[in-house]
Design an enzyme around this catalytic site. Sequence first.
Site, short mmCIF file in Angstrom:
data_model
loop_
_atom_site.label_atom_id
_atom_site.label_comp_id
_atom_site.label_asym_id
_atom_site.label_seq_id
_atom_site.Cartn_x
_atom_site.Cartn_y
_atom_site.Cartn_z
N HIS A 93 0.83 -1.20 0.00
CA HIS A 93 0.00 0.00 0.00
C HIS A 93 0.87 1.26 0.00
O HIS A 93 1.21 1.78 1.05
CB HIS A 93 -0.92 -0.02 1.23
CG HIS A 93 -2.00 1.02 1.17
ND1 HIS A 93 -3.22 0.85 1.75
CD2 HIS A 93 -2.03 2.24 0.60
CE1 HIS A 93 -3.98 1.91 1.54
NE2 HIS A 93 -3.27 2.78 0.85
N ARG A 131 2.49 8.52 -6.65
CA ARG A 131 2.01 9.78 -7.24
C ARG A 131 2.22 9.95 -8.73
O ARG A 131 1.91 11.02 -9.26
CB ARG A 131 2.65 10.99 -6.51
CG ARG A 131 2.49 10.99 -5.01
CD ARG A 131 1.04 10.99 -4.60
NE ARG A 131 0.90 11.21 -3.15
CZ ARG A 131 -0.22 10.94 -2.48
NH1 ARG A 131 -1.27 10.41 -3.09
NH2 ARG A 131 -0.29 11.16 -1.19
N HIS A 136 -10.82 0.86 0.78
CA HIS A 136 -10.59 1.92 1.78
C HIS A 136 -11.95 2.15 2.44
O HIS A 136 -12.84 2.72 1.83
CB HIS A 136 -10.10 3.16 1.01
CG HIS A 136 -10.08 4.44 1.79
ND1 HIS A 136 -8.97 5.20 1.95
CD2 HIS A 136 -11.07 5.09 2.44
CE1 HIS A 136 -9.26 6.27 2.66
NE2 HIS A 136 -10.53 6.24 2.97
N ASP A 192 0.90 2.72 3.82
CA ASP A 192 0.07 3.78 3.24
C ASP A 192 0.93 5.04 3.01
O ASP A 192 0.51 6.16 3.29
CB ASP A 192 -1.14 4.10 4.12
CG ASP A 192 -2.17 4.97 3.40
OD1 ASP A 192 -2.01 5.22 2.19
OD2 ASP A 192 -3.12 5.43 4.06
#
Lengths: 459, 312
Positions: A64, A68, A183, A336
């Site tokens: 996870h 970008r 999510h 994350d």
Amino acid sequence: MNSLLLTGGRIIDPANNLDSQADLLVLNGKIAAIGPDATRLVPPDTERIDARGKVIAPGLIDLHVHFREPGQSAKETIATGTRAAARGGFTSVVCMPNTTPAIDNPGSVALIHEKAEREGVVNVYLTGAITRNIAGEELSPIGSLKQAGVVAITDDGRCVQSNELMRRALEYVRMFDLPVFDHCQDYSLVTDGVIHEGYWSTVLGLRGWPSIGEEVIVARNILLAELTGAQVHCQHISAEGSVKLLREARSRGVSISGEACPHHFTLTDAAIAGSEVFWDTDGGDWKPFFTNSNQLPFWPSYDTNFKMNPPLRSAQDRAAILDALVDGTLNIVCSDHAPHCDYEKDVEFDYAPFGITGLETELPLTLMALHHSGRLPLEKVIPLLTTGPARLLKLPKGTLSVGADGDITVFDPNQEWVFDKETSASKSANSPFYGWTLKGKVTTTVVAGKIVWQDTPAP
Amino acid sequence: MSWTRKHLLDIQSLSAAEIETVLDTARSFKAVGERAIKKVPALRGKTVVNLFIEPSTRTRISFELAAHRLSADVINFSAEASSLRKGETLKDTSRTLEALNADIIIVRHSATGAPHFLSRFLAASVINAGDGAHEHPTQALLDVFTIRECKGKIAGLNVTILGDILYSRVARSGIWALTKLGARVTLCGPSTLVPKVFEKLGCRVVHDVEEAVREADIINLLRIQHERQRRTMFPSIGEYTSLFGLNKARMAKTRPDVLIMHPGPINRGVEIDSSLADGPQSVILNQVTNGLAVRMAVLFLVNGGSEASLAQ
């Protein structure tokens, strides 16, 4: 022929139930031999790494991360993100598709795969979006995404609100044997919440993001996984109620799993009131790690490096997450890793984007919370970062079997070091852990037999 | 005299002694306001900026007049949070104002914690004039000043705060100030707007208005803040008034010497019966007058003013 010999380390390979002091030989990018065979087969001119006093583990996997690209390369790139991964001991990462544009078509998948091949230093796996443009309205071309090589689908960053659409997505993916990550966030319950709804949201006057906003979707996902038989994976679980739901469902054999992030099992919402409040209220378990440095890290109140989604929750939730990692209810740890530019974070708390970086602090924080705290032995911690994610995604990774890819992480579980903004490899600097004395340091990261990160000991 | 702070960011972090220092200083400034010449030179040559990123009239005017009465130069900067978000950041705006040699920056912002954020990097003093649903320190200070003036003390009094507590910065600052000074605080309003978690702040939470006001020495009414509310919080203003509005029938069951306070602006006929707002027990306009004195005291103190210099 390239070759690498790691000598004298403690090899912990949970995939093969192996835990012993031995040498390990990598030949031509593959694990070639362990133990006496390694010494026997070693070619001349082999590069050697002295791993005495260190742990040799299968290359760590983080399923996870947000790198970008495309579209938000001011925050992070494949090049910088994979270097942060290597520094953190991760040889494989799984990127989320909430880029600009979203990864919801095979062309974008191919583009990022190509870029990762060219500029990345670790293995980069991709996820595709469940819905077109992650808009939650219509299915993305999941079959084509699978053919293009995604390892899972997810709308991460957003949550599919329509129960019907989620149901159809789960029915549809069964054709492709792809896990679906979710999510878990019910928008009608969370609305514009920015921190955990509880005592600290009340005192600080920040809008609450209630636990029930996560738990409702976890419950839905359990029911839909049961209905459809699809593999559903609940991302970054933060609330005690979610843990209870998952524990019960998993005990019944429902095809559902969950992951935890280090910030959720180390920090609490008290941290948003500033470091003094945190150390006085919920920081007790961590204080012993700072006895040598004799200095507890400082941060101010409303520090946006403590703003992430889902938010830091109460001490009771934190304890529930730790328990769930110990009993296997949550069987995967991930970061994350969510980089944001300094000018985006250096604003009013309400306006800052959610998310923090995490790849470089993930292993030590996990070791501190689970191993050094006495909750789990090392050989039970390593699967959370290797076999756990590898099995969910059916990756041929997370193992030191002879013939497997030569992805290896060497770390000193007891070395203390201070995490420093200046030496971080990420393009962004939005971590809450700067200035923390961490226990456990990655010393060498090897991908396909090649050293991609090596720590130079401090003089 | 106990004041060493450069900023006034919230009441929560103040000690009772610091609060009392502000109140004592304000009493001296109140006397100044009653003179024929209402101005003192305490902040002469200093620059005060009103940085209001949320609409406000009464608080801004009060601070502006307070600064004028201390002989400071005053600049008003107003912007909508939405337009500020699109362009320049708050950090850049505030540093620009500071580059004009501002000594004190008074900030009102819809985003909670904005004054704390500014205080991290500004060399100027920062005064919180209301941040989101967090705190409104000078409102709480003028409220306790008014109570002390009318009742002669704070400790041991029963103070009921009635209305929208969840979204109220006035309530939060008030709770801290009153409990630190030894008052007993009761909160009352619909269960959605006055959740039980407020008990952890040392308050009593009740949802029956008659019970809430029966033993009260002070009733502090808060406006129902439509602009901060989600539509699901209570059915209608009409139902709010019928269940929680302060009317004559409810007033008849209170202590005879109870005082009515309100931070304004008042919604007549909603949270309070119109005649009660103007009645003998209302100290609403005293609060406004005292607000000026309290804000003068705060400006004076964060600028390093001392009792000795005040005597001059």
